[in-house]
Design a protein around this motif. Structure first.
Motif, mmCIF file in Angstrom:
data_model
loop_
_atom_site.group_PDB
_atom_site.id
_atom_site.type_symbol
_atom_site.label_atom_id
_atom_site.label_comp_id
_atom_site.label_asym_id
_atom_site.label_seq_id
_atom_site.Cartn_x
_atom_site.Cartn_y
_atom_site.Cartn_z
ATOM 1 N N GLY A 1 -21.401 0.322 8.623
ATOM 2 C CA GLY A 1 -19.964 0.353 8.359
ATOM 3 C C GLY A 1 -19.440 -0.963 7.813
ATOM 4 N N GLU A 2 -18.195 -0.982 7.426
ATOM 5 C CA GLU A 2 -17.555 -2.216 6.990
ATOM 6 C C GLU A 2 -17.384 -3.125 8.198
ATOM 7 O OE1 GLU A 2 -13.285 -3.786 5.260
ATOM 8 O OE2 GLU A 2 -13.708 -1.649 5.269
ATOM 9 N N TRP A 3 -17.785 -4.401 8.066
ATOM 10 C CA TRP A 3 -17.700 -5.350 9.169
ATOM 11 C C TRP A 3 -16.430 -6.175 9.062
ATOM 12 C CZ3 TRP A 3 -20.734 -5.364 13.396
ATOM 13 C CH2 TRP A 3 -21.845 -4.537 13.344
ATOM 14 N N ILE A 4 -15.679 -6.197 10.149
ATOM 15 C CA ILE A 4 -14.413 -6.919 10.213
ATOM 16 C C ILE A 4 -14.609 -8.154 11.089
ATOM 17 C CG2 ILE A 4 -11.998 -6.783 10.929
ATOM 18 C CD1 ILE A 4 -12.391 -3.658 10.561
ATOM 19 N N GLN A 5 -14.380 -9.328 10.505
ATOM 20 C CA GLN A 5 -14.527 -10.575 11.250
ATOM 21 C C GLN A 5 -13.336 -10.750 12.183
ATOM 22 O OE1 GLN A 5 -17.355 -12.394 10.963
ATOM 23 N NE2 GLN A 5 -18.014 -10.828 9.534
ATOM 24 N N GLU A 6 -13.610 -10.918 13.472
ATOM 25 C CA GLU A 6 -12.536 -11.090 14.451
ATOM 26 C C GLU A 6 -12.310 -12.543 14.833
ATOM 27 O OE1 GLU A 6 -13.038 -8.465 17.735
ATOM 28 O OE2 GLU A 6 -12.582 -6.729 16.497
ATOM 29 N N GLY A 7 -13.210 -13.410 14.443
ATOM 30 C CA GLY A 7 -13.003 -14.830 14.707
ATOM 31 C C GLY A 7 -13.863 -15.371 15.825
ATOM 32 N N MET B 1 -22.136 -10.220 17.238
ATOM 33 C CA MET B 1 -21.887 -11.620 17.440
ATOM 34 C C MET B 1 -22.830 -12.415 16.563
ATOM 35 S SD MET B 1 -21.076 -11.855 21.513
ATOM 36 C CE MET B 1 -22.510 -12.776 21.752
ATOM 37 N N TRP B 2 -22.339 -13.568 16.141
ATOM 38 C CA TRP B 2 -23.166 -14.458 15.342
ATOM 39 C C TRP B 2 -22.711 -15.890 15.556
ATOM 40 C CZ3 TRP B 2 -21.034 -16.798 10.791
ATOM 41 C CH2 TRP B 2 -19.753 -16.351 10.453
ATOM 42 N N SER B 3 -23.585 -16.837 15.235
ATOM 43 C CA SER B 3 -23.310 -18.258 15.419
ATOM 44 C C SER B 3 -23.411 -18.972 14.083
ATOM 45 C CB SER B 3 -24.337 -18.876 16.383
ATOM 46 O OG SER B 3 -24.363 -18.197 17.608
ATOM 47 N N ARG C 1 -16.877 -6.760 14.082
ATOM 48 C CA ARG C 1 -17.010 -5.372 14.544
ATOM 49 C C ARG C 1 -17.092 -4.442 13.349
ATOM 50 N NH1 ARG C 1 -15.942 -5.103 20.113
ATOM 51 N NH2 ARG C 1 -14.725 -6.867 20.834
ATOM 52 N N SER C 2 -17.866 -3.412 13.521
ATOM 53 C CA SER C 2 -17.979 -2.392 12.489
ATOM 54 C C SER C 2 -16.746 -1.498 12.550
ATOM 55 C CB SER C 2 -19.242 -1.558 12.732
ATOM 56 O OG SER C 2 -19.240 -0.423 11.911
ATOM 57 N N SER C 3 -16.137 -1.238 11.405
ATOM 58 C CA SER C 3 -14.905 -0.438 11.376
ATOM 59 C C SER C 3 -15.144 1.009 11.818
ATOM 60 C CB SER C 3 -14.294 -0.459 9.981
ATOM 61 O OG SER C 3 -15.183 0.129 9.041
ATOM 62 N N ASP C 4 -16.357 1.523 11.610
ATOM 63 C CA ASP C 4 -16.627 2.909 12.010
ATOM 64 C C ASP C 4 -17.661 3.021 13.131
ATOM 65 O OD1 ASP C 4 -19.021 2.384 10.735
ATOM 66 O OD2 ASP C 4 -18.787 3.923 9.197
ATOM 67 N N GLY C 5 -18.034 1.890 13.726
ATOM 68 C CA GLY C 5 -18.960 1.919 14.857
ATOM 69 C C GLY C 5 -20.428 2.038 14.488
ATOM 70 N N THR C 6 -20.740 2.008 13.191
ATOM 71 C CA THR C 6 -22.135 2.095 12.778
ATOM 72 C C THR C 6 -22.576 0.761 12.187
ATOM 73 O OG1 THR C 6 -21.725 2.814 10.507
ATOM 74 C CG2 THR C 6 -21.828 4.540 12.199
ATOM 75 N N LYS D 1 -11.628 -6.130 25.194
ATOM 76 C CA LYS D 1 -10.602 -6.092 24.157
ATOM 77 C C LYS D 1 -9.738 -4.864 24.385
ATOM 78 C CE LYS D 1 -9.665 -6.077 19.363
ATOM 79 N NZ LYS D 1 -9.890 -6.750 18.155
ATOM 80 N N GLY D 2 -8.415 -5.084 24.410
ATOM 81 C CA GLY D 2 -7.515 -3.998 24.745
ATOM 82 C C GLY D 2 -6.983 -3.239 23.638
#
Length: 80
Positions: free
Chosen positions: A25-31, A1-3, A17-22, A79-80
């Motif tokens: 890893g590549e970070w994917i912005q979820e909004g 999380m970031w502000s 979220r990190s794409s590989d959990g580390t 998140k589902g």
């Protein structure tokens, strides 16, 4: 999380979220998960297993704004 701040100077809380959990890893912005002028959030589970987001809102940058920061606790769904 970031502000960060939006173009109209509101403070928002976002998730990536990190794409590989580390951490490397590549970070994917979820909004944005909170857009009503608050930030520096944390997610926690209560003793009953319910998940919450806690952050400060509103964002009071100086004592002269007459806005007072206070904690805000809201349900945070899995998140589902």
């Amino acid at each position: 999380m970031w502000s960060t701040r939006t173009s109209d100077a509101k403070y928002v809380q976002l998730v990536a979220r990190s794409s590989d959990g580390t951490v490397t890893g590549e970070w994917i912005q979820e909004g944005a998960i909170f857009t009503a002028d608050g930030g520096h959030g944390m997610i926690f589970n209560d003793y009953g297993g319910n998940r919450y987001l806690v952050l400060h809102s509103p964002d009071a940058r100086t004592a002269f704004t007459k806005k007072y920061e206070r904690p805000l606790i809201i349900p945070y769904p899995e998140k589902g």
